[in-house]
Structure formats: C-alpha cells, structure tokens
Design a protein around this motif. Structure first.
Motif, short mmCIF file in Angstrom:
data_model
loop_
_atom_site.label_atom_id
_atom_site.label_comp_id
_atom_site.label_asym_id
_atom_site.label_seq_id
_atom_site.Cartn_x
_atom_site.Cartn_y
_atom_site.Cartn_z
N THR A 81 9.76 10.52 9.45
CA THR A 81 8.42 11.10 9.31
C THR A 81 8.13 11.39 7.84
OG1 THR A 81 8.57 12.07 11.51
CG2 THR A 81 6.91 12.99 10.02
N ASP A 82 9.08 11.99 7.13
CA ASP A 82 8.90 12.27 5.71
C ASP A 82 8.80 10.98 4.89
OD1 ASP A 82 8.73 14.98 5.85
OD2 ASP A 82 10.77 15.38 5.14
N LEU A 83 9.61 10.01 5.23
CA LEU A 83 9.56 8.74 4.51
C LEU A 83 8.22 8.04 4.76
CD1 LEU A 83 10.95 6.68 2.71
CD2 LEU A 83 12.07 5.75 4.74
N ALA A 84 7.73 8.11 5.97
CA ALA A 84 6.45 7.47 6.29
C ALA A 84 5.29 8.09 5.51
CB ALA A 84 6.18 7.58 7.79
N ARG A 85 5.40 9.35 5.14
CA ARG A 85 4.32 10.02 4.40
C ARG A 85 4.10 9.47 3.00
NH1 ARG A 85 6.46 15.46 6.62
NH2 ARG A 85 5.20 15.65 8.50
N ILE A 86 5.07 8.77 2.44
CA ILE A 86 4.86 8.17 1.12
C ILE A 86 4.41 6.72 1.24
CG2 ILE A 86 6.45 9.75 -0.04
CD1 ILE A 86 8.46 7.42 -0.18
N GLY A 87 4.22 6.28 2.47
CA GLY A 87 3.65 4.96 2.71
C GLY A 87 2.15 4.99 2.47
N ALA A 88 1.63 3.89 1.99
CA ALA A 88 0.20 3.81 1.71
C ALA A 88 -0.60 4.19 2.95
CB ALA A 88 -0.16 2.40 1.26
N PRO A 89 -1.57 5.10 2.80
CA PRO A 89 -2.32 5.59 3.96
C PRO A 89 -3.10 4.51 4.70
CG PRO A 89 -2.74 6.97 2.04
CD PRO A 89 -1.93 5.80 1.59
N TRP A 90 -3.40 3.40 4.05
CA TRP A 90 -4.16 2.33 4.70
C TRP A 90 -3.26 1.38 5.48
CZ3 TRP A 90 -3.87 3.40 -0.45
CH2 TRP A 90 -3.12 2.56 -1.25
N TYR A 91 -1.97 1.67 5.56
CA TYR A 91 -1.04 0.89 6.36
C TYR A 91 -0.86 1.55 7.73
CZ TYR A 91 0.61 -2.32 2.74
OH TYR A 91 0.70 -3.31 1.81
N HIS A 147 -7.34 6.50 -7.03
CA HIS A 147 -7.10 7.80 -7.68
C HIS A 147 -5.84 7.74 -8.53
CE1 HIS A 147 -10.28 9.47 -5.25
NE2 HIS A 147 -9.71 8.96 -4.19
N ASP A 148 -5.33 6.53 -8.78
CA ASP A 148 -4.12 6.29 -9.58
C ASP A 148 -2.86 6.87 -8.96
OD1 ASP A 148 -5.43 4.77 -11.48
OD2 ASP A 148 -5.98 6.53 -12.67
N VAL A 149 -2.82 6.98 -7.64
CA VAL A 149 -1.64 7.43 -6.92
C VAL A 149 -0.90 6.18 -6.41
CG1 VAL A 149 -0.75 8.72 -4.94
CG2 VAL A 149 -2.71 9.59 -6.22
N TRP A 150 0.38 6.13 -6.69
CA TRP A 150 1.20 5.01 -6.23
C TRP A 150 1.75 5.31 -4.84
CZ3 TRP A 150 1.62 0.30 -8.33
CH2 TRP A 150 1.17 0.14 -9.65
N TRP A 151 1.78 4.29 -3.97
CA TRP A 151 2.25 4.41 -2.60
C TRP A 151 3.20 3.26 -2.29
CZ3 TRP A 151 0.77 8.64 0.05
CH2 TRP A 151 -0.39 9.30 -0.35
N LEU A 152 4.07 3.51 -1.34
CA LEU A 152 4.98 2.49 -0.83
C LEU A 152 4.22 1.63 0.18
CD1 LEU A 152 7.96 1.52 -0.65
CD2 LEU A 152 8.27 3.21 1.16
N GLN A 153 4.33 0.31 0.06
CA GLN A 153 3.73 -0.58 1.06
C GLN A 153 4.69 -0.57 2.25
OE1 GLN A 153 2.73 -4.43 -0.56
NE2 GLN A 153 1.84 -3.50 -2.38
N LEU A 154 4.34 0.18 3.24
CA LEU A 154 5.24 0.47 4.37
C LEU A 154 4.49 0.27 5.68
CD1 LEU A 154 8.03 1.61 5.21
CD2 LEU A 154 7.02 3.87 5.07
N GLY A 155 4.91 -0.68 6.47
CA GLY A 155 4.26 -0.95 7.74
C GLY A 155 3.40 -2.18 7.63
N ASP A 156 2.28 -2.15 8.35
CA ASP A 156 1.38 -3.30 8.38
C ASP A 156 0.07 -2.94 7.69
OD1 ASP A 156 3.16 -4.84 10.03
OD2 ASP A 156 2.55 -3.55 11.70
N GLY A 157 -0.35 -3.80 6.77
CA GLY A 157 -1.60 -3.53 6.08
C GLY A 157 -1.80 -4.46 4.92
N ASP A 158 -2.92 -4.23 4.24
CA ASP A 158 -3.32 -5.04 3.10
C ASP A 158 -3.02 -4.23 1.83
OD1 ASP A 158 -4.60 -6.47 1.14
OD2 ASP A 158 -6.52 -6.56 2.16
N PRO A 159 -2.22 -4.76 0.91
CA PRO A 159 -1.88 -3.99 -0.28
C PRO A 159 -3.06 -3.67 -1.19
CG PRO A 159 -1.08 -6.23 -0.49
CD PRO A 159 -1.60 -6.09 0.90
N VAL A 160 -4.15 -4.36 -1.05
CA VAL A 160 -5.31 -4.09 -1.91
C VAL A 160 -6.46 -3.50 -1.12
CG1 VAL A 160 -4.71 -5.81 -3.64
CG2 VAL A 160 -6.12 -6.48 -1.70
N ALA A 161 -6.16 -2.90 0.03
CA ALA A 161 -7.21 -2.33 0.89
C ALA A 161 -7.93 -1.13 0.31
CB ALA A 161 -6.62 -1.96 2.24
N PRO A 162 -7.26 -0.25 -0.46
CA PRO A 162 -7.98 0.95 -0.85
C PRO A 162 -9.12 0.58 -1.74
CG PRO A 162 -5.93 0.80 -2.09
CD PRO A 162 -5.98 -0.34 -1.11
#
Length: 162
Positions: A81-91, A147-162
C-alpha cells in the motif's frame, strides 16, 4: 484624503507586501512531493547521473533522488500500500504491481543500492538503473507531472498522461 487615511492605506499596503513575500517564500521552500522518507527502515542509496554530455541529467538525478530513496525504503518495508502511493496517480493497478516488486526485489533492498539516472532526452520521463549489492538489477521508469513531482510508473497507464 486625510493624513490618517493615507497612513492606514500605507500600513495596509506594507502588510499586504509582507504577507505576499511570506507566502511566496513558503511556496518556494516547501516540499512539493507528496512523499518523504520515514525514520525506518534506514536506506543506503547512492544516486548519481550517468555520464552524459547534457548537464540536465545531473539536475534530473538531484530531482529524482528523493523518490528513488523512498522507493527503496518502501520496497524494503514490504508494504504494498505504501509502495503503491508513490506510483503515478494516473496509473491503475498500482497495489498489485507494488506487491510484485516487493516479492521480486524486497529482499535485496536492505543493503546499499546504487542508482544511476539515465539520459532520456525527454524532460518529463527518465529511467533509473538500480544495482543491489548482491548483483540483482532493476530499471525504474519515472514520470514527472505538471507540478514537477516525480512518480514511479507503477501498474497500467500512460507515462505522459498527466
């Protein structure tokens, strides 16, 4: 306009300027990332930029260092759960993906880790090669939001979605 009114107007203008300066200072100095290292478990991560002809690789390495250290710490702690929180929110599917990472790399995260930030040439994407002390290797893909916040690409999603 009376002298008393001018003085009050001047005091209000000064107060507004001081308040504006205080808010601006707070905004510039605050930590924009919604994650931070915890006291435990302790992490030993050396982050550096790959040798490159481009000077912004060093800046990117400095920018992603907190995320990489938080990643190794959360990996070591074994909390999906904690690790997932640093995953990009759009994933989507971040927690199951986090659990897979913990299963695969969690046991390696307790020892010193070397992180080498790669030169991708894209300002909002980068990859980081992790070398665990036992020889295990992993590549992290990271995305930066508006907002210049770096996120882990974690799960399924588009890395340039935000």
């Amino acid at each position: 306009m009376t002298e008393s009114y001018r003085k009050r107007l001047w005091v209000a203008a000064v107060a507004l300027a001081v308040l504006g300066a205080a808010v601006t200072t707070w905004w510039l100095l605050r930590d924009h990332a919604p994650y931070a290292l915890r006291k435990t478990p302790a992490v030993k991560v050396a982050v550096r930029a790959v040798k490159s002809e481009y000077p912004d690789v060093k800046e990117t390495a400095d920018d992603v260092e907190p995320l990489v250290k938080v990643y190794v710490q959360r990996l070591q702690a074994g909390d999906a759960t904690d690790l997932a929180r640093i995953g990009a929110p759009w994933y989507t599917g971040r927690e199951p993906a986090a659990q897979k990472l913990i299963t695969r790399y969690g046991a390696h995260a307790g020892e010193p880790v070397e992180a080498i930030v790669q030169d991708r040439g894209v300002p909002y994407l980068t990859s980081v090669k992790l070398r665990f002390s036992d020889g295990q290797k992993q590549v992290l893909e990271l995305s930066r939001d508006h907002h210049d916040v770096w996120w882990l690409q974690l799960g399924d999603g588009d890395p340039v979605a935000p």
